[in-house]
Design a protein around this motif. Structure first.
Motif, PDB file in Angstrom:
ATOM      1  N   ARG A  30      34.454  59.922  50.119  1.00  0.00           N
ATOM      2  CA  ARG A  30      34.283  58.554  49.622  1.00  0.00           C
ATOM      3  C   ARG A  30      32.843  58.093  49.829  1.00  0.00           C
ATOM      4  N   LEU A  31      32.327  58.302  51.039  1.00  0.00           N
ATOM      5  CA  LEU A  31      30.965  57.875  51.345  1.00  0.00           C
ATOM      6  C   LEU A  31      29.944  58.610  50.486  1.00  0.00           C
ATOM      7  N   SER A  32      30.172  59.908  50.290  1.00  0.00           N
ATOM      8  CA  SER A  32      29.234  60.678  49.465  1.00  0.00           C
ATOM      9  C   SER A  32      29.264  60.225  48.013  1.00  0.00           C
ATOM     10  N   ILE A  33      30.454  59.878  47.527  1.00  0.00           N
ATOM     11  CA  ILE A  33      30.567  59.396  46.140  1.00  0.00           C
ATOM     12  C   ILE A  33      29.826  58.075  45.968  1.00  0.00           C
ATOM     13  N   LEU A  34      29.937  57.186  46.946  1.00  0.00           N
ATOM     14  CA  LEU A  34      29.227  55.915  46.865  1.00  0.00           C
ATOM     15  C   LEU A  34      27.716  56.136  46.835  1.00  0.00           C
ATOM     16  N   LYS A  35      27.236  57.084  47.629  1.00  0.00           N
ATOM     17  CA  LYS A  35      25.801  57.401  47.618  1.00  0.00           C
ATOM     18  C   LYS A  35      25.386  57.957  46.258  1.00  0.00           C
ATOM     19  N   LEU A  36      26.231  58.835  45.702  1.00  0.00           N
ATOM     20  CA  LEU A  36      25.927  59.404  44.390  1.00  0.00           C
ATOM     21  C   LEU A  36      25.940  58.331  43.310  1.00  0.00           C
ATOM     22  N   ALA A  37      26.909  57.424  43.372  1.00  0.00           N
ATOM     23  CA  ALA A  37      26.995  56.355  42.382  1.00  0.00           C
ATOM     24  C   ALA A  37      25.727  55.500  42.402  1.00  0.00           C
ATOM     25  N   LYS A  38      25.272  55.191  43.607  1.00  0.00           N
ATOM     26  CA  LYS A  38      24.047  54.395  43.726  1.00  0.00           C
ATOM     27  C   LYS A  38      22.859  55.142  43.139  1.00  0.00           C
ATOM     28  N   ARG A  39      22.776  56.421  43.424  1.00  0.00           N
ATOM     29  CA  ARG A  39      21.674  57.235  42.924  1.00  0.00           C
ATOM     30  C   ARG A  39      21.706  57.346  41.406  1.00  0.00           C
ATOM     31  N   LEU A  40      22.932  57.387  40.845  1.00  0.00           N
ATOM     32  CA  LEU A  40      23.093  57.540  39.400  1.00  0.00           C
ATOM     33  C   LEU A  40      23.059  56.216  38.646  1.00  0.00           C
ATOM     34  N   GLY A  41      22.940  55.115  39.386  1.00  0.00           N
ATOM     35  CA  GLY A  41      22.889  53.802  38.746  1.00  0.00           C
ATOM     36  C   GLY A  41      24.245  53.301  38.281  1.00  0.00           C
ATOM     37  N   ILE A  42      25.316  53.804  38.883  1.00  0.00           N
ATOM     38  CA  ILE A  42      26.674  53.353  38.535  1.00  0.00           C
ATOM     39  C   ILE A  42      27.019  52.136  39.379  1.00  0.00           C
ATOM     40  N   LYS A  43      27.362  51.043  38.743  1.00  0.00           N
ATOM     41  CA  LYS A  43      27.736  49.838  39.477  1.00  0.00           C
ATOM     42  C   LYS A  43      29.074  50.042  40.169  1.00  0.00           C
ATOM     43  N   TYR A  44      29.145  49.656  41.432  1.00  0.00           N
ATOM     44  CA  TYR A  44      30.414  49.771  42.142  1.00  0.00           C
ATOM     45  C   TYR A  44      30.623  48.562  43.051  1.00  0.00           C
ATOM     46  N   THR A  45      31.889  48.314  43.341  1.00  0.00           N
ATOM     47  CA  THR A  45      32.274  47.227  44.230  1.00  0.00           C
ATOM     48  C   THR A  45      33.333  47.742  45.190  1.00  0.00           C
ATOM     49  N   GLU A  46      33.182  47.378  46.456  1.00  0.00           N
ATOM     50  CA  GLU A  46      34.200  47.713  47.455  1.00  0.00           C
ATOM     51  C   GLU A  46      35.086  46.478  47.644  1.00  0.00           C
ATOM     52  N   ARG A  47      36.289  46.554  47.105  1.00  0.00           N
ATOM     53  CA  ARG A  47      37.248  45.451  47.210  1.00  0.00           C
ATOM     54  C   ARG A  47      38.650  45.984  46.943  1.00  0.00           C
ATOM     55  N   SER A  48      39.636  45.193  47.270  1.00  0.00           N
ATOM     56  CA  SER A  48      41.014  45.592  47.006  1.00  0.00           C
ATOM     57  C   SER A  48      41.347  45.370  45.535  1.00  0.00           C
ATOM     58  N   PHE A  49      42.336  46.121  45.059  1.00  0.00           N
ATOM     59  CA  PHE A  49      42.813  45.939  43.678  1.00  0.00           C
ATOM     60  C   PHE A  49      44.314  46.160  43.642  1.00  0.00           C
ATOM     61  N   SER A  50      44.958  45.488  42.709  1.00  0.00           N
ATOM     62  CA  SER A  50      46.421  45.498  42.619  1.00  0.00           C
ATOM     63  C   SER A  50      46.923  46.693  41.805  1.00  0.00           C
ATOM     64  N   ILE A  51      48.227  46.891  41.860  1.00  0.00           N
ATOM     65  CA  ILE A  51      48.863  47.921  41.032  1.00  0.00           C
ATOM     66  C   ILE A  51      48.608  47.615  39.559  1.00  0.00           C
ATOM     67  N   GLU A  52      48.748  46.345  39.191  1.00  0.00           N
ATOM     68  CA  GLU A  52      48.575  45.939  37.794  1.00  0.00           C
ATOM     69  C   GLU A  52      47.160  46.223  37.315  1.00  0.00           C
ATOM     70  N   GLU A  53      46.170  45.928  38.157  1.00  0.00           N
ATOM     71  CA  GLU A  53      44.789  46.189  37.769  1.00  0.00           C
ATOM     72  C   GLU A  53      44.553  47.694  37.627  1.00  0.00           C
ATOM     73  N   ALA A  54      45.146  48.467  38.509  1.00  0.00           N
ATOM     74  CA  ALA A  54      44.985  49.920  38.439  1.00  0.00           C
ATOM     75  C   ALA A  54      45.579  50.474  37.149  1.00  0.00           C
ATOM     76  N   LYS A  55      46.752  49.976  36.777  1.00  0.00           N
ATOM     77  CA  LYS A  55      47.410  50.482  35.571  1.00  0.00           C
ATOM     78  C   LYS A  55      46.692  50.060  34.295  1.00  0.00           C
ATOM     79  N   ALA A  56      45.912  48.986  34.400  1.00  0.00           N
ATOM     80  CA  ALA A  56      45.149  48.517  33.235  1.00  0.00           C
ATOM     81  C   ALA A  56      43.734  49.080  33.215  1.00  0.00           C
TER      82      ALA A  56
END
Length: 287
Positions: A210-236
């Motif tokens: 997980r930590l390595s992916i976040l570092k890679l995302a930052k390096r690649l310019g991929i926007k990310y947010t660390e927060r909770s998400f619901s089942i409904e949001e995941a399915k959508a």
């Protein structure tokens, strides 16, 4: 070739490797573990795994069984003896052998066990097809950040997934928010292309992958947010995937009975997997 294990100072044939029946890991699950993947002859994120092991031991007030330098030497010898090129190292430390009483023993010597086994990586076709996850109630204790041996809720969840033809189960807290999988972290990609994963606190295990992916995302310019998400949001979501030391980045193409996106692995998920493998082959790996 016989597998070789390490138990409290001795390298033994796997079939002869044993611990005492009053080891507190056996009696109480009073211990912690780590799993380090060997990929193309190199360990991925070794230092992060050993740092997390140290943290878990501190949180449970278990003494270090050996020094960091000695442990790294033992790991390398286990890899050499088992001739592991692509596989995993299982490392377990318990509070040790003592009379069966709930309070911590005063003089127990921590026990340490290491094993190794080869693994086969999934084909590209399998990765592109993605995996199914189901959602289940999260019934675990409140210190999920500690990589404890007490995995019975995870085992029950993984069994439910197997019975429903799924690869993994995403656990859901009392507020209807997904925490993580039974042995992986959970991720989604929103319709706007934002990468989302739950904040690392006591609610989840802060995976090294997980930590390595976040570092890679930052390096690649991929926007990310660390927060909770619901089942409904995941399915959508536009995409979803799981991450762990053994699965790397594995796309999720179905949650319960709902297909994610077009039912195939998404571009961002596949891209991150490729970037992670490149990372593992270069700066993420140690010999």
């Amino acid at each position: 070739m016989s597998r070789i294990a390490y138990v409290n100072g001795r390298f033994l044939r796997h079939s002869y490797a044993t611990v005492h029946i009053e080891d507190r890991g056996y009696q109480f699950a009073d211990g912690v573990y780590e799993v380090i993947v060997v990929y193309n002859g190199m360990m991925i994120d070794e230092v992060m795994h050993l740092d997390r092991l140290d943290c878990s031991l501190r949180e449970l007030c278990i003494r270090q069984p050996v020094s960091r330098a000695a442990l790294r030497s033992i790991i390398r010898e286990i890899i050499r003896l088992n001739k592991i090129k692509c596989g995993l190292i299982y490392l377990q430390v318990t509070r040790g052998v003592a009379k069966r009483e709930h309070p911590f023993p005063n003089k127990a010597q921590p026990s340490i066990v290491l094993t190794a086994k080869p693994i086969t990586m999934p084909s590209q076709k399998t990765i592109e097809a993605g995996v199914k996850v189901i959602t289940i109630e999260d019934i675990r204790w409140k210190r999920r950040d500690i990589k404890s041996l007490a995995l019975l809720p995870n085992i029950i969840g993984r069994q439910k997934a197997k019975e429903q033809g799924a690869f993994e189960a995403w656990q859901v807290d009392e507020n209807g928010k997904i925490t993580e999988g039974t042995s992986s972290n959970a991720w989604i990609v929103t319709q706007s292309g934002a990468l989302i994963t739950r904040t690392a606190n006591h609610d989840i295990l802060n995976g090294t992958t997980r930590l390595s992916i976040l570092k890679l995302a930052k390096r690649l310019g991929i926007k990310y947010t660390e927060r909770s998400f619901s089942i409904e949001e995941a399915k959508a979501a536009r995409e979803a995937f799981i991450s762990s030391a053994t699965t790397f980045v594995t796309p999720v193409t179905q949650i319960d009975d709902v297909l994610i996106g077009d039912g195939r692995a998404g571009i961002l998920s596949l891209g991150l997997r490729g970037s992670y493998i490149e990372y593992a082959n270069q700066q993420g790996g140690t010999i």
